[in-house]
Design an enzyme around this catalytic site. Sequence first.
Site, PDB file in Angstrom:
ATOM      1  N   GLY A  75      -3.626  20.750   0.516  1.00 40.91           N
ATOM      2  CA  GLY A  75      -4.943  20.393   1.035  1.00 40.91           C
ATOM      3  C   GLY A  75      -5.629  21.511   1.785  1.00 40.91           C
ATOM      4  N   ASP A 119      -4.897  22.815   4.618  1.00 44.33           N
ATOM      5  CA  ASP A 119      -3.928  23.760   5.174  1.00 44.33           C
ATOM      6  C   ASP A 119      -3.644  24.875   4.173  1.00 44.33           C
ATOM      7  OD1 ASP A 119      -2.004  24.873   6.886  1.00 44.33           O
ATOM      8  OD2 ASP A 119      -0.468  23.404   6.368  1.00 44.33           O
ATOM      9  N   THR A 138      -6.327  12.739   6.810  1.00 45.50           N
ATOM     10  CA  THR A 138      -6.791  11.807   5.778  1.00 45.50           C
ATOM     11  C   THR A 138      -6.331  12.170   4.367  1.00 45.50           C
ATOM     12  OG1 THR A 138      -8.881  12.986   5.476  1.00 45.50           O
ATOM     13  CG2 THR A 138      -8.850  11.192   7.096  1.00 45.50           C
ATOM     14  N   VAL A 156      -2.803  13.994   2.491  1.00 41.47           N
ATOM     15  CA  VAL A 156      -1.443  13.543   2.205  1.00 41.47           C
ATOM     16  C   VAL A 156      -0.836  12.737   3.362  1.00 41.47           C
ATOM     17  CG1 VAL A 156      -0.924  15.347   0.529  1.00 41.47           C
ATOM     18  CG2 VAL A 156      -0.419  15.739   2.938  1.00 41.47           C
ATOM     19  N   TYR A 157      -1.388  12.871   4.578  1.00 40.64           N
ATOM     20  CA  TYR A 157      -0.866  12.097   5.704  1.00 40.64           C
ATOM     21  C   TYR A 157      -1.339  10.642   5.671  1.00 40.64           C
ATOM     22  CZ  TYR A 157       1.203  16.183   8.039  1.00 40.64           C
ATOM     23  OH  TYR A 157       1.980  17.260   8.370  1.00 40.64           O
TER      24      TYR A 157
END
Length: 174
Positions: free
Chosen positions: A33, A35, A123, A125-126
């Site tokens: 994402g 990151d 919002t 993968v978490y």
Amino acid sequence: MSERISVMQGDITRVDVDVIVNAANSSLMGGGGVDGAIHRAAGPALLAACKQIVQQQGECATGHAVITEAGNIPVKAIIHTVGPVWHGGERHEAELLEQAYRNCLDLAAANGYRTIAFPAISTGVYGYPKEQAARIAVDVVYKYIGIRPLPEEVVFVCFDEENTRIYQQYLTQL
């Protein structure tokens, strides 16, 4: 005051602000994402800076934030924060997400940064529900800048149309 908060759809690594926020994982070593996109755009200097922080103080705990150089991204710094993984809301996820936003704002203000860009923390993968996360983000930022001079401007940079629409909806309610 709401004129100090805006939302846009786009690439956070290309926004004209003093500092951007990275929705990091606790290892600070890059991931998927936003990151991964930030680490790819910043290059090896960012990874080296993150490794140094982890060596000095260990991994970054959920809700906490650290600041590094920006590598190849044309901003003054990158603030890395670890948002909570969604577990249904029973593990203090809302408080941890609020803490993540506040800690980023505190770091930006402490370093004299006038403008900051946030992604939609947690919002991806978490799995944090997008509408709940957006409400927390907007509320925390609105309250924070209401009593502090810095940062002067906050931009929520959304990767997709759905998050952009959700953030715009909450901003119009201010």
